[in-house]
Design an enzyme around this catalytic site. Structure first.
Site, PDB file in Angstrom:
ATOM      1  N   LYS A 186      -3.390   4.708   2.347  1.00  0.00           N
ATOM      2  CA  LYS A 186      -4.627   5.321   1.869  1.00  0.00           C
ATOM      3  C   LYS A 186      -5.002   6.540   2.728  1.00  0.00           C
ATOM      4  CE  LYS A 186      -5.077   2.370  -1.472  1.00  0.00           C
ATOM      5  NZ  LYS A 186      -3.725   1.786  -1.510  1.00  0.00           N
TER       6      LYS A 186
HETATM    7  C1  PLP Z   1      -6.180   0.967  -7.108  1.00  0.00           C
HETATM    8  C2  PLP Z   1      -6.060  -0.079  -6.047  1.00  0.00           C
HETATM    9  N1  PLP Z   1      -6.789  -1.191  -6.140  1.00  0.00           N
HETATM   10  C3  PLP Z   1      -6.740  -2.138  -5.200  1.00  0.00           C
HETATM   11  C4  PLP Z   1      -5.929  -2.026  -4.098  1.00  0.00           C
HETATM   12  C5  PLP Z   1      -5.897  -3.144  -3.132  1.00  0.00           C
HETATM   13  O1  PLP Z   1      -6.126  -2.766  -1.816  1.00  0.00           O
HETATM   14  P1  PLP Z   1      -5.469  -3.597  -0.626  1.00  0.00           P
HETATM   15  O2  PLP Z   1      -4.007  -3.307  -0.629  1.00  0.00           O
HETATM   16  O3  PLP Z   1      -6.176  -3.063   0.586  1.00  0.00           O
HETATM   17  O4  PLP Z   1      -5.770  -5.020  -0.869  1.00  0.00           O
HETATM   18  C6  PLP Z   1      -5.155  -0.883  -3.944  1.00  0.00           C
HETATM   19  C7  PLP Z   1      -4.283  -0.705  -2.783  1.00  0.00           C
HETATM   20  O5  PLP Z   1      -3.099  -0.590  -2.854  1.00  0.00           O
HETATM   21  C8  PLP Z   1      -5.201   0.123  -4.955  1.00  0.00           C
HETATM   22  O6  PLP Z   1      -4.468   1.225  -4.866  1.00  0.00           O
END
Ligand code: PLP
Length: 383
Positions: A186
């Site tokens: 990110k």
């Molecule tokens: C659009 C989206 N939603 C949710 C997530 C979930 O985040 P995390 O990987 O921190 O759980 C991500 C991360 O990859 C994402 O890109």
């Protein structure tokens, strides 16, 4: 002969020496799990979000699940969302026992088509989870007007849009629940982690309970448990990484914008549109340019996306797929979805390609990617 260029990944975090030294300090401090660094990180995030309450967690996924739980979403309820996202977006709906209701994307923005949402609302609909794919925000004015009209909660999946704006306001500084991810890819990272922007103290109390086994502490030795919580707390080591990232956010975003502009110029010069390549919306007002994604023209190209990726990889260029259409995964097919349900998301799911974009890249890297990609398109036309 010149040495081969180093492999260019599709993304790479930038972590400065001060942050690395800060992490070492935390590791030596004797307190490495949730503690003062998490509190300091939450305070900075709250400041960033215009003073709204923010709590940190060990993923972006759990923040969405917890927001749904706080909103009282559960069995018998429906949640409207997009089929073109990381599967976490809809898995959290299943996790709380509700049913995701997918609505096709707008093929231009690649985000949930808000024009189709109203038709999907039923008496069981409780919430909407919009996703800002690649950092391009969903129209927040239309979104919140729709939610108000139908009395729905909104859990913004802003995993990719930390640093994005809507009409001059930061994503996170307004709205209902806003969930950010700080996963390694990110725009700012805590390695793994996320945060949830909340509306009031009652929600904060619930978020803290869901974060750690439902525990509520009072005084020196008081402890009670009122609900089933999980194990979702962020460590101080991770929070220290996040604290070291935040001061760079503006510069990271500005650099991403510069590189995205180089992409557009190079793609135009290479005649990408005439080759059928679909480009992202050239938004330099709202987007944080989390990713630069193109959609390959499958009707004009003899190479499948996997072959394009393999050839780019052989040329030292990393690419990614964000994402296959969720409703066509085996789990979701078992739940009743099938090919043809959401044609725009399916086309994007088969053909979308994430090109390298991260702050430490150079303009020369961008032109190399564009030359390699457009060369493949030019050399493999369907006759
Ligand atoms: C659009 C989206 N939603 C949710 C997530 C979930 O985040 P995390 O990987 O921190 O759980 C991500 C991360 O990859 C994402 O890109």
């Amino acid at each position: 002969m010149s040495a081969p260029l180093p492999f260019l990944p599709f993304t790479r975090p930038t972590i400065d020496d001060e942050t690395i030294a800060g992490v070492a300090e935390v590791l030596r401090s004797g307190w490495i799990t949730s503690g003062p660094q998490v509190k300091a990180f939450e305070a900075k995030l709250s400041e960033y979000c215009g003073g709204r309450p923010v709590r940190a967690f060990n993923s972006g996924t759990c923040t969405m699940e917890i927001a749904l739980r706080i909103a009282g979403v559960g069995p018998g309820h429906e949640v409207i969302t997009t089929p073109l996202s990381w599967v976490a977006t809809s898995n959290v709906v299943l996790d709380v026992g509700a049913r995701p209701v997918f609505v096709d994307i707008d093929p231009v923005t690649r985000n949930l088509d808000l024009g189709r949402v109203e038709a999907a609302i039923t008496p069981a609909t409780k919430a909407i989870i919009p996703v800002d794919l690649s950092g391009l925000p969903v129209d927040r004015d239309r979104l919140h007007a729709l939610a108000r009209k139908h009395n729905l909660r909104v859990v913004e999946d802003a995993a990719q849009s930390f640093g994005s704006l809507w009409q001059g306001q930061r994503i996170g500084a307004f709205g209902d629940f806003v969930s950010f991810s700080f996963h390694a890819n990110k725009n700012i990272t805590t390695i793994e982690g996320g945060c949830l922007v909340l509306n009031n103290e009652a929600e904060v109390r619930l978020a803290e309970q869901y974060r750690l086994q439902g525990v509520v502490r009072t005084g020196h030795d008081g402890m009670d448990v009122e609900l089933v919580g999980g194990k979702f707390n962020l460590t101080d080591v991770a929070a220290r990484v996040g604290l070291g990232q935040l001061p760079h956010l503006a510069a990271f975003t500005a650099r991403r914008h510069e590189l995205a502009r180089v992409y557009f110029a190079a793609l135009q010069a290479a005649g990408a549109a005439a080759l059928g390549l679909r480009l992202p919306v050239a938004d330099f007002t709202h987007s944080n340019w989390h990713m630069f994604q193109v959609v390959l023209p499958e009707e004009r190209l003899t190479l499948k996306r996997a072959e394009v990726m393999a050839r780019l990889h052989a040329a030292g260029i990393g690419t990614g797929v964000h994402y296959p259409a969720i409703h066509l995964f085996a789990l979701y097919r078992r739940l009743g979805w099938k090919e043809g349900d959401f044609p725009h998301a399916e086309y994007a799911g088969r053909n979308i390609l994430t090109l390298p974009l991260f702050p430490a890249m150079t303009s020369a890297d961008v032109t190399r990617v564009v030359a390699a990609l457009t060369g493949l398109l030019r050399d493999h036309p369907k006759s």
